[in-house]
Design a protein around this motif. Structure first.
Motif, PDB file in Angstrom:
ATOM      1  N   VAL A 278      -3.110 -14.859  17.859  1.00  0.00           N
ATOM      2  CA  VAL A 278      -2.419 -13.370  18.172  1.00  0.00           C
ATOM      3  C   VAL A 278      -1.083 -13.449  17.383  1.00  0.00           C
ATOM      4  N   GLN A 279      -0.439 -14.442  17.241  1.00  0.00           N
ATOM      5  CA  GLN A 279       0.841 -14.277  16.344  1.00  0.00           C
ATOM      6  C   GLN A 279       0.452 -13.811  14.852  1.00  0.00           C
ATOM      7  N   GLY A 280      -0.473 -14.610  14.372  1.00  0.00           N
ATOM      8  CA  GLY A 280      -0.871 -14.380  13.021  1.00  0.00           C
ATOM      9  C   GLY A 280      -1.335 -12.752  12.846  1.00  0.00           C
ATOM     10  N   LEU A 281      -1.836 -12.260  13.771  1.00  0.00           N
ATOM     11  CA  LEU A 281      -2.531 -10.840  13.879  1.00  0.00           C
ATOM     12  C   LEU A 281      -1.334  -9.954  13.880  1.00  0.00           C
ATOM     13  N   ARG A 282      -0.337 -10.382  14.433  1.00  0.00           N
ATOM     14  CA  ARG A 282       0.997  -9.248  14.394  1.00  0.00           C
ATOM     15  C   ARG A 282       1.647  -9.620  13.280  1.00  0.00           C
ATOM     16  N   GLU A 283       1.840 -10.651  12.973  1.00  0.00           N
ATOM     17  CA  GLU A 283       2.654 -10.946  11.587  1.00  0.00           C
ATOM     18  C   GLU A 283       1.844 -10.393  10.469  1.00  0.00           C
ATOM     19  N   GLY A 284       0.654 -10.393  10.326  1.00  0.00           N
ATOM     20  CA  GLY A 284      -0.226  -9.898   9.502  1.00  0.00           C
ATOM     21  C   GLY A 284      -0.867  -8.503   9.403  1.00  0.00           C
ATOM     22  N   LYS A 285      -0.617  -7.875  10.476  1.00  0.00           N
ATOM     23  CA  LYS A 285      -1.014  -6.371  10.505  1.00  0.00           C
ATOM     24  C   LYS A 285      -0.785  -5.598   9.645  1.00  0.00           C
ATOM     25  N   PRO A 286       0.746  -5.718   8.981  1.00  0.00           N
ATOM     26  CA  PRO A 286       0.733  -4.711   7.868  1.00  0.00           C
ATOM     27  C   PRO A 286      -0.125  -4.857   6.618  1.00  0.00           C
ATOM     28  N   GLN A 287      -0.816  -5.778   6.538  1.00  0.00           N
ATOM     29  CA  GLN A 287      -2.147  -5.966   5.235  1.00  0.00           C
ATOM     30  C   GLN A 287      -3.127  -5.084   5.452  1.00  0.00           C
ATOM     31  N   TYR A 288      -3.494  -4.717   6.625  1.00  0.00           N
ATOM     32  CA  TYR A 288      -4.562  -4.011   6.990  1.00  0.00           C
ATOM     33  C   TYR A 288      -4.560  -2.376   6.558  1.00  0.00           C
ATOM     34  N   SER A 289      -5.415  -1.802   5.823  1.00  0.00           N
ATOM     35  CA  SER A 289      -5.544  -0.365   5.762  1.00  0.00           C
ATOM     36  C   SER A 289      -5.720   0.531   6.772  1.00  0.00           C
ATOM     37  N   VAL A 290      -5.343   1.516   6.880  1.00  0.00           N
ATOM     38  CA  VAL A 290      -5.787   2.408   8.276  1.00  0.00           C
ATOM     39  C   VAL A 290      -6.771   3.076   8.054  1.00  0.00           C
ATOM     40  N   ASP A 291      -7.262   3.317   6.743  1.00  0.00           N
ATOM     41  CA  ASP A 291      -8.436   4.102   6.342  1.00  0.00           C
ATOM     42  C   ASP A 291      -9.170   3.830   5.450  1.00  0.00           C
ATOM     43  N   GLY A 292      -9.217   2.737   4.750  1.00  0.00           N
ATOM     44  CA  GLY A 292     -10.281   2.143   4.023  1.00  0.00           C
ATOM     45  C   GLY A 292      -9.977   2.531   2.402  1.00  0.00           C
ATOM     46  N   MET A 293      -8.962   3.456   2.226  1.00  0.00           N
ATOM     47  CA  MET A 293      -8.769   3.977   0.820  1.00  0.00           C
ATOM     48  C   MET A 293      -8.005   2.904  -0.077  1.00  0.00           C
ATOM     49  N   MET A 294      -8.380   3.044  -1.065  1.00  0.00           N
ATOM     50  CA  MET A 294      -7.680   2.383  -2.403  1.00  0.00           C
ATOM     51  C   MET A 294      -6.315   3.106  -2.725  1.00  0.00           C
ATOM     52  N   PRO A 295      -5.373   2.297  -2.512  1.00  0.00           N
ATOM     53  CA  PRO A 295      -4.023   2.894  -2.744  1.00  0.00           C
ATOM     54  C   PRO A 295      -3.841   3.303  -4.314  1.00  0.00           C
ATOM     55  N   ALA A 296      -3.141   4.786  -4.532  1.00  0.00           N
ATOM     56  CA  ALA A 296      -3.139   5.039  -5.626  1.00  0.00           C
ATOM     57  C   ALA A 296      -2.211   4.166  -6.662  1.00  0.00           C
ATOM     58  N   GLY A 297      -2.882   4.026  -7.980  1.00  0.00           N
ATOM     59  CA  GLY A 297      -1.964   3.079  -8.934  1.00  0.00           C
ATOM     60  C   GLY A 297      -2.472   1.619  -8.587  1.00  0.00           C
ATOM     61  N   ALA A 298      -3.026   1.180  -7.549  1.00  0.00           N
ATOM     62  CA  ALA A 298      -3.263  -0.076  -7.177  1.00  0.00           C
ATOM     63  C   ALA A 298      -4.065  -0.991  -8.220  1.00  0.00           C
ATOM     64  N   PRO A 299      -5.089  -0.450  -8.508  1.00  0.00           N
ATOM     65  CA  PRO A 299      -6.132  -1.193  -9.536  1.00  0.00           C
ATOM     66  C   PRO A 299      -5.383  -1.519 -10.811  1.00  0.00           C
TER      67      PRO A 299
END
Length: 336
Positions: A278-299
């Motif tokens: 649970v701790q790992g999920l809490r600290e790592g939650k910012p990594q997850y996309s909320v909509d599955g989109m590729m961020p602009a400029g990221a590629p």
């Protein structure tokens, strides 16, 4: 008599409906580059929540020890999709192989460089990795790419250090405890376990977009579902259904707590320590996309990072438009 026949017909219709076989589900095989790793959690969670079946899919998930092995299975047509890092789409295109990310799970790697606890202050700086053995999940994996990128940014050349494939979980921990590596890149729940037992400390954290930009100099979207481009184009309806399930999973994750997410996962994924999971999920939650989109400029950012060290890309022109598509995700978001 008419009532009798009507009742009989109704009874026969009901019996037929009850005994009729369920609508056939479309089978699809997906390989995950470490199915119990939290970076790839949406793959198993989608199955646990029943979202694949909801889409009429019979998804079989397979596990591999690293993303490089999973990519090999895809190219061999053993599976139709791989849950791995986006950077493989660029690396493989440089070798003439075209695979495409169809939904982005993560907007940051979710990885952590763990360093030997006794020498943490020294080893957290990649410039001090010269002459050292560094752990990665597998050679040619995303942890291989990221480790080399961090070393190159610190001015090191490939011959200045040694990469050792040590996997994750128990094999990673044993390698560090036995002195086979002094530093290594891994993910949750291995990170929390190593820090708790005193084996290692966090050297470089790539679990948020902000910390990733600080370490690499730009965005690095990571976990995704990628498919062979030719198969994807020939099976768009099936690909859309898979993406629908994953986008719904990401949205579900965004509205539920780490405790609620953990409760849906198989208990053996906790490695016996639910609180650390649970701790790992809490600290790592910012990594997850909320909509599955590729961020602009990221590629473009990922390509720049890979260009900083990879001999595979030298002299090659990469068509980034073929490394990912947002077509399926846009449609999925319109219905979820």
């Amino acid at each position: 008599m008419r009532k009798f026949f009507a009742a009989t017909i109704a009874a026969v219709s009901l019996a037929a409906a009850l005994t009729a076989p369920a609508a056939a589900q479309t089978p699809i095989k997906i390989m995950v580059g470490g199915i119990d790793k939290q970076i790839y959690l949406p793959a198993k969670l989608a199955a646990q929540l029943g979202f694949f079946k909801e889409q009429g899919l019979d998804v079989e998930l397979f596990n591999s020890t690293s993303g490089s092995q999973a990519a090999t299975a895809l190219l061999a047509r053993e599976v139709q999709g791989v849950v791995g890092f986006y950077d493989h789409t660029i690396d493989l295109q440089s070798k003439g192989k075209f695979i495409t990310s169809v939904v982005q799970f993560a907007i940051a790697p979710g990885e952590v460089v763990l360093v030997k606890a006794a020498d943490a202050d020294k080893l957290k700086d990649p410039a001090n990795w010269k002459g050292q053995a560094l752990g990665v999940t597998g050679l040619g994996s995303a942890t291989d790419f990221l480790t080399r990128a961090l070393a190159a940014k610190a001015g090191l050349k490939m011959q200045d250090y040694t990469l050792v494939p040590v996997g994750a979980g128990d094999t990673f921990l044993a390698s560090m405890q036995q002195g086979k590596i002094v530093s290594g890149m891994t993910t949750e729940p291995t990170v929390a376990r190593a820090v708790k037992n005193g084996t290692a400390k966090v050297g470089i954290d790539l679990r948020t977009p902000e910390s990733t930009r600080a370490a690499l100099g730009g965005d690095y979207p990571a976990a995704c579902l990628y498919m062979d481009r030719a198969w994807m184009e020939a099976n768009k309806e099936t690909a859309q259904k898979v993406v629908n399930a994953f986008v719904k999973t990401l949205k579900w994750m965004n509205t539920h707590s780490p405790e609620e997410i953990a409760a849906q996962m198989p208990k053996d994924y906790y490695a016996g320590e639910l609180d650390l999971y649970v701790q790992g999920l809490r600290e790592g939650k910012p990594q997850y996309s909320v909509d599955g989109m590729m961020p602009a400029g990221a590629p473009e950012s990922v390509l720049s990072v890979l260009n900083s060290f990879s001999p595979n890309l030298k002299g090659k022109t990469i068509d980034l438009a073929k490394t990912y598509t947002t077509d399926f995700v846009v449609k999925a978001n319109a219905t979820n």
